[in-house]
Design a protein around this motif. Structure first.
Motif, PDB file in Angstrom:
ATOM      1  N   UNK A 107      42.159  55.192  43.956  1.00  0.00           N
ATOM      2  CA  UNK A 107      42.557  56.556  44.063  1.00  0.00           C
ATOM      3  C   UNK A 107      43.802  56.440  44.951  1.00  0.00           C
ATOM      4  N   UNK A 108      44.383  55.515  45.334  1.00  0.00           N
ATOM      5  CA  UNK A 108      45.374  55.432  46.016  1.00  0.00           C
ATOM      6  C   UNK A 108      46.178  54.322  46.120  1.00  0.00           C
ATOM      7  N   UNK A 109      47.758  54.110  46.477  1.00  0.00           N
ATOM      8  CA  UNK A 109      48.581  52.897  46.338  1.00  0.00           C
ATOM      9  C   UNK A 109      49.172  52.784  47.543  1.00  0.00           C
ATOM     10  N   UNK A 110      49.058  51.451  48.020  1.00  0.00           N
ATOM     11  CA  UNK A 110      50.042  51.311  49.388  1.00  0.00           C
ATOM     12  C   UNK A 110      51.288  50.171  48.875  1.00  0.00           C
ATOM     13  N   UNK A 111      52.294  50.555  49.204  1.00  0.00           N
ATOM     14  CA  UNK A 111      53.383  49.555  48.840  1.00  0.00           C
ATOM     15  C   UNK A 111      54.317  49.413  50.347  1.00  0.00           C
ATOM     16  N   UNK A 112      55.418  48.612  49.828  1.00  0.00           N
ATOM     17  CA  UNK A 112      56.314  48.533  51.141  1.00  0.00           C
ATOM     18  C   UNK A 112      57.686  48.252  50.735  1.00  0.00           C
ATOM     19  N   UNK A 113      58.634  48.223  51.625  1.00  0.00           N
ATOM     20  CA  UNK A 113      59.966  48.067  51.341  1.00  0.00           C
ATOM     21  C   UNK A 113      60.859  48.426  52.501  1.00  0.00           C
ATOM     22  N   UNK A 114      62.160  48.519  52.280  1.00  0.00           N
ATOM     23  CA  UNK A 114      63.176  48.966  53.250  1.00  0.00           C
ATOM     24  C   UNK A 114      63.186  50.413  53.226  1.00  0.00           C
ATOM     25  N   UNK A 115      63.947  50.947  54.216  1.00  0.00           N
ATOM     26  CA  UNK A 115      63.837  52.461  54.321  1.00  0.00           C
ATOM     27  C   UNK A 115      64.575  53.088  53.096  1.00  0.00           C
ATOM     28  N   UNK A 131      48.804  61.183  39.635  1.00  0.00           N
ATOM     29  CA  UNK A 131      47.687  61.622  40.636  1.00  0.00           C
ATOM     30  C   UNK A 131      47.205  60.765  41.687  1.00  0.00           C
ATOM     31  N   UNK A 132      47.965  59.823  42.107  1.00  0.00           N
ATOM     32  CA  UNK A 132      47.214  58.754  42.985  1.00  0.00           C
ATOM     33  C   UNK A 132      48.020  59.159  44.278  1.00  0.00           C
ATOM     34  N   UNK A 133      47.206  59.159  45.421  1.00  0.00           N
ATOM     35  CA  UNK A 133      47.734  59.146  46.706  1.00  0.00           C
ATOM     36  C   UNK A 133      48.603  57.926  47.031  1.00  0.00           C
ATOM     37  N   UNK A 134      49.908  58.223  47.556  1.00  0.00           N
ATOM     38  CA  UNK A 134      50.695  57.149  47.672  1.00  0.00           C
ATOM     39  C   UNK A 134      51.215  56.911  49.324  1.00  0.00           C
ATOM     40  N   UNK A 135      50.921  55.797  49.906  1.00  0.00           N
ATOM     41  CA  UNK A 135      51.468  55.214  51.132  1.00  0.00           C
ATOM     42  C   UNK A 135      52.458  54.288  51.205  1.00  0.00           C
TER      43      UNK A 135
END
Length: 372
Positions: A107-115, A131-135
């Motif tokens: 129900x949610x995703x987490x990813x990373x990267x530069x600003x 419709x996924x919560x994104x962090x």
């Protein structure tokens, strides 16, 4: 009451999309045109994919750049023109990553990267669409420009699209794990997408792109000797190399221009992602030979996220000759490399060269001082 209704609608939306992904039938899932390589026991068409944009993207001749450099003919694959928040190569990877997330009930995703990450922007956009919560966990590669880079470009778009932004406390990976644990503790089911979506799942997007290119080249009656691409997290290059060979092209070389690390380091990362793809599609890891992984590290400039003089010149040149916008972190440096190799005749038997435009123009706004 309003929040409850919002959550209910978001759940129903995810459920509807997930049913399309899992079922592999209906308009929500794109089927491959062929089953794929003879060396695989997996039907590529049956790997879940969630369409996020209209494909294929254009592959077009660049007549004025070709003339300016004195040949050979140069073409550009326009993966910067897509429907997810100004597009870019990560959209193709997210079609497979989010299909996997929804299939697993996340129900949610987490990813990373530069600003100023293009990948993060596209992930935030795709998550909103599904419709996924994104962090997102962000680092600041050029600290002296933090204020400038957190008030424009990709970061501004992340904010507009509702990203839950976490600045890295030390290493990004440690902060990702912290956010993941917090979401699990709150009852969420998060799905981790690595930087650039560059793993065995996400990089299937460029295995699929290779097949798309093979079809376009046949229609265009060209036989490219080389494809050029900026290589950072390495999934795009890995997918292209695998896809070309997997779908029968044994001649075209894929040249990656490193934007951050030494060629040997990038080659190792490309190899690692290729091996992951092999696991997903059940291909022997020796299918792609080490000598087929070609990386050039001569056009990085000062460092990652710092524009180079050659890159700025390439951006201006392509803009003025072809009306196409490149970016200062990835495609500008890669195009600088291509221009130098062609102009100084450093390529062996070049023919019908193809430049993969991986997007990134939104970052130009955050780097305006380099152009004005």
């Amino acid at each position: 009451m309003i929040n409850e209704e919002h959550n209910r609608r978001a759940f129903l939306r995810r459920a509807a999309i997930a049913s399309l992904v899992t079922g592999l039938s209906g308009s929500g899932i794109a089927r491959a045109q062929s089953s794929g390589g003879k060396n695989s026991n997996v039907d590529f068409a049956k790997i879940p994919r969630l369409p996020l944009t209209t494909l294929p993207t254009a592959c077009s001749f660049m007549p004025r750049l070709t003339k300016a450099l004195g040949g050979p003919e140069i073409y550009i694959k326009r993966d910067d023109v897509m429907e997810i928040a100004h597009g870019g190569n990560k959209t193709r990877k997210l079609e497979y990553a989010l299909a996997d997330a929804l299939k697993k009930g996340s129900d949610s995703v987490i990813t990373q990267g530069g600003v100023q990450s293009n990948h993060v922007r596209q992930t935030v956009s795709a998550a909103a669409k599904t419709g996924l919560e994104c962090h997102v966990v962000l680092s600041v590669p050029s600290p002296e420009k933090k204020q400038q880079h957190t008030s424009a470009g990709n970061y501004l778009m992340d904010v507009i699209m509702g990203a839950n932004i976490h600045f890295a406390e030390g290493s990004r990976s440690a902060t990702v794990e912290k956010v993941r644990n917090e979401l699990i503790s709150s009852g969420k089911k998060p799905y981790l997408i690595p930087a650039g979506a560059s793993n065995g799942i996400g990089s299937l997007g460029y295995v699929n792109t290779a097949r798309e290119l093979i079809g376009q080249w046949k229609t265009m009656r060209i036989k490219p000797s080389h494809v050029f691409v900026a290589s950072g997290s390495c999934g795009t290059q890995a997918g292209l190399v695998m896809g070309l060979r997997y779908f029968g092209n044994t001649k075209t070389k894929v040249v990656g221009f490193s934007v951050a690390s030494s060629s040997e380091s990038v080659k190792r990362r490309v190899r690692r992602v290729i091996d992951q793809i092999c696991e997903v599609i059940d291909v022997d890891k020796g299918f792609i030979k080490d000598e087929e992984i070609i990386v050039n590290d001569e056009y990085i400039g000062e460092a990652y996220a710092y524009p180079s003089e050659e890159g700025i010149a390439a951006i201006k040149g392509v803009g003025r000759l072809e009306g196409i916008l490149l970016d200062p972190v990835y495609t500008g440096k890669a195009m600088a490399g291509l221009i130098d190799l062609v102009r100084n005749k450093k390529l062996k038997k070049p023919k019908d060269l193809v430049f993969l435009h991986t997007g990134g123009a939104p970052a130009l706004h955050a780097y305006a001082s380099n152009f004005l």
